[in-house]
Write a protein that holds these residues in place. Structure first.
Motif, mmCIF file in Angstrom:
data_model
loop_
_atom_site.group_PDB
_atom_site.id
_atom_site.type_symbol
_atom_site.label_atom_id
_atom_site.label_comp_id
_atom_site.label_asym_id
_atom_site.label_seq_id
_atom_site.Cartn_x
_atom_site.Cartn_y
_atom_site.Cartn_z
ATOM 1 N N LEU A 147 137.111 43.920 7.923
ATOM 2 C CA LEU A 147 136.085 43.225 7.168
ATOM 3 C C LEU A 147 136.278 41.717 7.298
ATOM 4 C CD1 LEU A 147 136.310 45.384 3.923
ATOM 5 C CD2 LEU A 147 134.681 45.649 5.792
ATOM 6 N N ILE A 148 135.188 41.019 7.619
ATOM 7 C CA ILE A 148 135.218 39.565 7.719
ATOM 8 C C ILE A 148 134.127 39.002 6.820
ATOM 9 C CG2 ILE A 148 134.950 37.566 9.223
ATOM 10 C CD1 ILE A 148 136.025 39.207 11.517
ATOM 11 N N ASN A 149 134.541 38.216 5.852
ATOM 12 C CA ASN A 149 133.593 37.677 4.879
ATOM 13 C C ASN A 149 132.724 36.583 5.470
ATOM 14 O OD1 ASN A 149 136.391 38.052 2.947
ATOM 15 N ND2 ASN A 149 134.528 39.117 2.357
ATOM 16 N N GLY A 150 131.556 36.412 4.869
ATOM 17 C CA GLY A 150 130.650 35.319 5.202
ATOM 18 C C GLY A 150 130.128 34.698 3.925
ATOM 19 N N ILE A 151 129.507 33.554 4.021
ATOM 20 C CA ILE A 151 128.950 32.897 2.841
ATOM 21 C C ILE A 151 127.656 33.593 2.443
ATOM 22 C CG2 ILE A 151 127.928 30.758 1.978
ATOM 23 C CD1 ILE A 151 129.919 29.243 3.708
ATOM 24 N N SER A 152 127.593 34.021 1.203
ATOM 25 C CA SER A 152 126.401 34.715 0.720
ATOM 26 C C SER A 152 125.225 33.761 0.585
ATOM 27 C CB SER A 152 126.697 35.346 -0.643
ATOM 28 O OG SER A 152 125.529 35.872 -1.213
ATOM 29 N N ALA A 153 124.021 34.302 0.771
ATOM 30 C CA ALA A 153 122.813 33.497 0.617
ATOM 31 C C ALA A 153 122.703 32.926 -0.795
ATOM 32 C CB ALA A 153 121.580 34.338 0.940
ATOM 33 N N GLY A 154 123.227 33.643 -1.783
ATOM 34 C CA GLY A 154 123.196 33.135 -3.152
ATOM 35 C C GLY A 154 124.008 31.864 -3.311
ATOM 36 N N MET A 155 125.154 31.805 -2.674
ATOM 37 C CA MET A 155 125.971 30.601 -2.726
ATOM 38 C C MET A 155 125.316 29.469 -1.943
ATOM 39 S SD MET A 155 128.236 31.815 -4.642
ATOM 40 C CE MET A 155 129.293 30.384 -4.715
ATOM 41 N N ALA A 156 124.697 29.803 -0.826
ATOM 42 C CA ALA A 156 123.990 28.779 -0.047
ATOM 43 C C ALA A 156 122.800 28.237 -0.827
ATOM 44 C CB ALA A 156 123.530 29.366 1.284
#
Length: 248
Positions: free
Chosen positions: A113-122
């Motif tokens: 699993l590799i995390n990414g920045i969520s659209a909510g945080m963006a």
């Protein structure tokens, strides 16, 4: 043959500069790349030796069936290949990662699993606000606008939580979202919509809960977008430009 592996990777909200170094390394290692609908197509340039398959899933549109996607991942992994399943935003946020992990592990396939920045945080970054501002809320709640069976969330419980609400997949039913929250929150509660957060197409709208649906529809906003509701969103007014369409 020794099984390969599957990497479930969050590609972030759309800005390629928000990809992590670990995500870039995963793309370089990919034999097979499965791209979600909201993943920028040019991300495939970072996977030069991969076979690229688009497996789009988008609310209200014709989508690749989830069981078919899972079988694709299993097929290629059992051939000894490295499969990278690229999801928009954060891989573990409303992306059916739980179903995929269980399916693949049941087949004896290693899952990374590799995390990414969520659209909510963006979206919060686009508005220039903190979702957890301690003067305005007790925390933050990430919620989808509808459950698997099509029912609405428990808006009363969410309203009573005194958290900032970050609502995914809500634009097609924004009137129901508004009505559900207005039953428990004042019409003056700050609200916002951010469409295509972090990309050149980004559009921001700051409003109030009582005008949320009308203002969003009037501005021509639609999916993909994040709806944000709560007192902390009131701090966005100085940062959110009037919503406007960007020319193609």
């Amino acid at each position: 043959m020794k099984p390969g592996r599957v990497i479930l990777m969050g590609a972030g909200p759309g800005d390629p500069d928000l990809l992590t170094r670990k995500a870039v390394r995963a793309l370089l290692s990919a034999d097979v790349l499965l791209l979600d609908e909201l993943v920028p197509p040019d991300i495939a340039e970072l996977a030069p030796r991969a076979r690229v398959l688009r497996v789009g899933k988008r609310g209200g549109c014709r989508s690749t069936p989830q069981p078919f996607i899972q079988r694709l991942m299993r097929r290629y992994a059992l051939q000894g290949r490295t499969v990278v399943r690229v999801k928009g935003g954060e891989a573990l946020m409303f992306g059916r990662a739980g179903e995929e992990i269980a399916f693949l592990e049941a087949a004896g396939i290693e899952v990374e699993l590799i995390n990414g920045i969520s659209a909510g945080m963006a979206a919060a970054a686009a508005l220039g606000i903190s979702l957890t501002h301690r003067n305005h809320c007790h925390g933050v709640s990430f919620v989808t606008a509808h459950t698997q069976d099509g029912a609405q969330p428990d808006w009363q419980a969410l309203a009573r939580s005194r958290t900032t609400l970050v609502i995914y997949m809500g634009m097609q039913r924004i009137e129901q979202v508004q009505a559900g929250l207005l039953a428990h929150l004042p019409a003056s509660t700050p609200a916002a919509v951010v469409q295509w957060a972090s990309t050149p197409r980004e559009t921001r709208l700051a409003t109030r809960l009582g005008q949320l649906a009308d203002d969003a529809r009037g501005a021509g906003l639609g999916s993909p977008a994040i709806i944000l509701v709560g007192d902390a969103i009131g701090l966005a007014r100085a940062h959110a430009a009037p919503a406007m369409r960007h020319s193609a």
